[in-house]
Design a protein around this motif. Structure first.
Motif, PDB file in Angstrom:
ATOM      1  N   ARG A  25       0.450  -1.511  -0.047  1.00  0.00           N
ATOM      2  CA  ARG A  25       0.170   0.290  -0.138  1.00  0.00           C
ATOM      3  C   ARG A  25       0.440   0.884  -0.364  1.00  0.00           C
ATOM      4  N   VAL A  26       1.847   1.172   0.909  1.00  0.00           N
ATOM      5  CA  VAL A  26       2.634   2.709   0.540  1.00  0.00           C
ATOM      6  C   VAL A  26       3.898   2.758   0.272  1.00  0.00           C
ATOM      7  N   LEU A  27       4.047   1.888  -0.901  1.00  0.00           N
ATOM      8  CA  LEU A  27       4.843   1.620  -2.074  1.00  0.00           C
ATOM      9  C   LEU A  27       4.045   2.186  -3.036  1.00  0.00           C
ATOM     10  N   THR A  28       2.921   1.767  -3.252  1.00  0.00           N
ATOM     11  CA  THR A  28       1.894   2.389  -4.000  1.00  0.00           C
ATOM     12  C   THR A  28       1.694   4.162  -3.721  1.00  0.00           C
ATOM     13  N   ASP A  29       0.880   4.333  -2.938  1.00  0.00           N
ATOM     14  CA  ASP A  29       0.832   5.557  -2.070  1.00  0.00           C
ATOM     15  C   ASP A  29       2.013   6.292  -2.621  1.00  0.00           C
ATOM     16  N   GLN A  30       3.114   6.767  -1.798  1.00  0.00           N
ATOM     17  CA  GLN A  30       4.327   7.684  -1.732  1.00  0.00           C
ATOM     18  C   GLN A  30       4.970   6.888  -2.990  1.00  0.00           C
ATOM     19  N   TYR A  31       5.538   5.618  -3.485  1.00  0.00           N
ATOM     20  CA  TYR A  31       6.184   5.389  -4.355  1.00  0.00           C
ATOM     21  C   TYR A  31       5.954   5.548  -6.043  1.00  0.00           C
ATOM     22  N   ALA A  32       4.785   4.970  -6.931  1.00  0.00           N
ATOM     23  CA  ALA A  32       4.063   5.230  -7.477  1.00  0.00           C
ATOM     24  C   ALA A  32       4.460   3.374  -8.105  1.00  0.00           C
ATOM     25  N   ALA A  33       4.631   2.743  -6.908  1.00  0.00           N
ATOM     26  CA  ALA A  33       4.178   1.147  -7.637  1.00  0.00           C
ATOM     27  C   ALA A  33       3.575   0.934  -8.248  1.00  0.00           C
ATOM     28  N   ASP A  34       4.091  -0.198  -8.996  1.00  0.00           N
ATOM     29  CA  ASP A  34       3.071  -0.487 -10.403  1.00  0.00           C
ATOM     30  C   ASP A  34       2.521  -2.326  -9.511  1.00  0.00           C
ATOM     31  N   SER A  35       3.559  -3.096  -8.733  1.00  0.00           N
ATOM     32  CA  SER A  35       2.928  -4.265  -8.050  1.00  0.00           C
ATOM     33  C   SER A  35       4.757  -4.486  -7.166  1.00  0.00           C
ATOM     34  N   VAL A  36       4.291  -5.491  -6.507  1.00  0.00           N
ATOM     35  CA  VAL A  36       5.338  -5.145  -5.068  1.00  0.00           C
ATOM     36  C   VAL A  36       4.768  -7.161  -4.767  1.00  0.00           C
ATOM     37  N   GLU A  37       6.258  -7.656  -4.337  1.00  0.00           N
ATOM     38  CA  GLU A  37       5.732  -8.592  -4.259  1.00  0.00           C
ATOM     39  C   GLU A  37       7.185  -8.620  -3.397  1.00  0.00           C
ATOM     40  N   LEU A  38       6.818  -9.837  -2.425  1.00  0.00           N
ATOM     41  CA  LEU A  38       7.878 -10.471  -1.276  1.00  0.00           C
ATOM     42  C   LEU A  38       8.358 -12.126  -1.591  1.00  0.00           C
ATOM     43  N   TYR A  39      10.055 -12.268  -1.920  1.00  0.00           N
ATOM     44  CA  TYR A  39       9.972 -13.331  -2.372  1.00  0.00           C
ATOM     45  C   TYR A  39      10.902 -13.991  -0.470  1.00  0.00           C
ATOM     46  N   LEU A  40      10.818 -14.929  -0.241  1.00  0.00           N
ATOM     47  CA  LEU A  40      11.986 -15.833   1.280  1.00  0.00           C
ATOM     48  C   LEU A  40      12.932 -17.345   0.418  1.00  0.00           C
ATOM     49  N   ALA A  41      13.916 -17.243   0.432  1.00  0.00           N
ATOM     50  CA  ALA A  41      14.602 -18.176   0.559  1.00  0.00           C
ATOM     51  C   ALA A  41      13.989 -19.096   1.017  1.00  0.00           C
ATOM     52  N   ASP A  42      14.209 -20.516   0.416  1.00  0.00           N
ATOM     53  CA  ASP A  42      13.514 -21.299   1.221  1.00  0.00           C
ATOM     54  C   ASP A  42      14.616 -22.628   1.704  1.00  0.00           C
ATOM     55  N   TYR A  43      14.525 -22.985   2.344  1.00  0.00           N
ATOM     56  CA  TYR A  43      15.282 -24.496   3.246  1.00  0.00           C
ATOM     57  C   TYR A  43      16.267 -24.197   2.337  1.00  0.00           C
ATOM     58  N   GLY A  44      16.207 -24.390   0.526  1.00  0.00           N
ATOM     59  CA  GLY A  44      17.096 -25.574   0.561  1.00  0.00           C
ATOM     60  C   GLY A  44      17.950 -24.464  -0.011  1.00  0.00           C
ATOM     61  N   LEU A 103      12.511  -8.040  -1.706  1.00  0.00           N
ATOM     62  CA  LEU A 103      11.758  -7.294  -2.048  1.00  0.00           C
ATOM     63  C   LEU A 103      11.831  -7.199  -4.010  1.00  0.00           C
ATOM     64  N   THR A 104      10.493  -7.281  -4.486  1.00  0.00           N
ATOM     65  CA  THR A 104      10.456  -7.372  -5.653  1.00  0.00           C
ATOM     66  C   THR A 104       9.384  -5.846  -6.140  1.00  0.00           C
ATOM     67  N   VAL A 105       9.492  -4.613  -6.890  1.00  0.00           N
ATOM     68  CA  VAL A 105       8.761  -3.544  -7.235  1.00  0.00           C
ATOM     69  C   VAL A 105       8.868  -3.115  -7.828  1.00  0.00           C
ATOM     70  N   THR A 106       7.689  -3.661  -8.919  1.00  0.00           N
ATOM     71  CA  THR A 106       7.405  -2.811  -9.849  1.00  0.00           C
ATOM     72  C   THR A 106       6.938  -1.178 -10.090  1.00  0.00           C
ATOM     73  N   LEU A 107       8.206  -0.383 -10.636  1.00  0.00           N
ATOM     74  CA  LEU A 107       7.659   1.221 -10.943  1.00  0.00           C
ATOM     75  C   LEU A 107       8.169   1.577 -12.393  1.00  0.00           C
ATOM     76  N   PRO A 108       7.317   2.963 -11.857  1.00  0.00           N
ATOM     77  CA  PRO A 108       7.668   4.141 -13.253  1.00  0.00           C
ATOM     78  C   PRO A 108       9.512   3.799 -13.931  1.00  0.00           C
ATOM     79  N   GLY A 109      10.137   3.941 -14.793  1.00  0.00           N
ATOM     80  CA  GLY A 109      11.070   3.486 -14.940  1.00  0.00           C
ATOM     81  C   GLY A 109      11.908   5.317 -15.123  1.00  0.00           C
ATOM     82  N   GLY A 110      13.455   4.574 -15.394  1.00  0.00           N
ATOM     83  CA  GLY A 110      13.901   6.031 -15.865  1.00  0.00           C
ATOM     84  C   GLY A 110      14.136   6.683 -15.280  1.00  0.00           C
ATOM     85  N   GLU A 111      14.927   8.407 -14.651  1.00  0.00           N
ATOM     86  CA  GLU A 111      15.254   9.064 -13.365  1.00  0.00           C
ATOM     87  C   GLU A 111      14.210   8.186 -12.866  1.00  0.00           C
TER      88      GLU A 111
END
Length: 386
Positions: A25-44, A103-111
């Motif tokens: 929510r906050v990355l969408t509101d404050q950083y114009a994020a298009d999508s946000v995903e969290l990935y955690l390393a598995d045990y192996g 943490l993977t964040v998709t947002l407007p590119g460039g500057e």
């Protein structure tokens, strides 16, 4: 309000199971994020598991050959250019050197993406701290880390561990256990104060639940003695008594214990069994010899004596259990010290956190398709000193 402060406050006040919802929510509101995903390393440590939509998760991401995996391995933010003037930022989620995920964040590119990257990396660090705290109150993140079901013994062992990597100005640590989803009695433990690092590598006899129960008893006894402020030899003696009192010599645990002075590199060690220590110093690999002492719990009231040596800045110490050096090839050839030395040489340019996984991959190549009959544990300590 500063947008980073807003993001930090949202994470600090979020319910444990809603951390991803709040950061999204906050990355969408404050950083114009298009999508946000969290990935955690598995045990192996083979894939990054998505947290988003449990129990029907998104597709895991490879640790080895993906942009997110490269950010995880290098521990540096990575920007990936996408079509449509978008960019995808892959940000390591790490707590004091313990690598949790990305943490993977998709947002407007460039500057816009370039200008956000530093703040997004700091937000990912805050998220990591909050995930560690939240795990006391929710299973969400522990569930996300498993791509297969853990055996009960493995569940007990992973809950006993301090983490899989750690970093301080004086040293870096990395460790890994295999088979990650069905480990028995191998274990590692570490703890640091302002002046000292305590490091234990252990190998409990037996299989399954019995091995895990033995290891839990021994490690808990060692921690109890350490937290009482006792020196390393007395820690071993008290843990030995605890194990013998319960098993009366039927089961015992091998352990290599190190107590390192951070200011000087002076090491006190107790070698009570099978784990081995190899040292990479100035390009040469050598085994560090100790006077062997009895495993914990083999006999009643065993006395233990600490031996001393020193680590120098630039040293790499690699600890292995017998499930590494005793592993046989399909032709019956043991892995042994020579193969271990080659593996340590071949991984000398990797950071400490990556070395255990790389050595275990070489071990699997030596073993072939045969099913392992013992745990394999590798711990790597890179010493920088003060």
């Amino acid at each position: 309000m500063n947008r980073f402060v807003a993001a930090e406050r949202a994470l600090r006040t979020a319910a444990p199971h809603r951390l991803l919802d709040e950061v999204r929510r906050v990355l969408t509101d404050q950083y114009a994020a298009d999508s946000v995903e969290l990935y955690l390393a598995d045990y192996g440590l083979t894939v990054l598991q998505p947290v988003s939509v449990l129990p029907h998760t998104l597709r895991p991401v490879s640790v080895h050959n993906s942009p997110a995996g490269r950010a995880f391995g290098a521990q540096e933010p990575r920007l990936e250019a996408l079509s449509g003037d978008l960019a995808r930022a892959h940000l390591p989620v790490t707590v004091r050197g313990d690598r949790l995920g990305v943490l993977t964040v998709t947002l407007p590119g460039g500057e816009h993406a370039d200008g956000c990257l530093t703040e997004l990396a700091e937000i990912a660090e805050v998220l990591g701290h909050e995930v560690v705290v939240a795990e006391r109150d929710t299973d969400l993140y522990l569930q996300a880390r498993r791509k297969d079901r853990l055996t009960l013994a493995a569940e007990m062992q992973w809950q006993l561990l301090p983490g899989r990597s750690c970093s301080r100005p004086e040293y870096e640590l990395g460790a890994q256990l295999e088979p990650a989803y069905a480990i028995f009695g191998d274990n590692f433990d570490w703890s640091a104060t302002a002046d000292r690092l305590s490091l234990y590598v252990s190998n409990g006899m037996g299989e399954g639940i019995e091995a895990s129960l033995l290891t839990n008893l021994a490690i808990s006894a060692l921690r109890n003695a350490r937290r009482a402020g006792l020196p390393i030899a007395d820690q071993a003696a008290l843990a030995d008594q605890a194990v013998y009192a319960h098993y009366r010599g039927r089961c015992y645990l091998s352990v290599l214990m190190l107590d390192i002075e951070l200011a000087t590199g002076r090491v006190r060690a107790v070698d009570a069994g099978s784990p081995r220590l190899l040292r990479l110093r100035r390009g040469a690999v050598e085994r560090v010899p100790f006077e062997a002492q009895l495993p914990l719990g083999m006999f009643e009231e065993t006395d233990y004596v600490a031996q001393e040596f020193r680590v120098e800045p630039g040293d790499r110490l690699v600890f292995v259990s017998d499930g590494v050096y005793d592993v046989a090839s399909p032709g019956g050839e043991a892995y042994g010290d020579a193969a271990l030395a080659r593996a340590i040489q071949s991984t000398r340019l990797l950071p400490a956190a990556e070395v255990p996984r790389a050595v275990l991959r070489e071990l699997i190549g030596h073993r072939g398709d045969t099913v392992p009959d013992d745990d394999a544990l590798v711990v790597c300590l890179d010493w920088r000193g003060r």
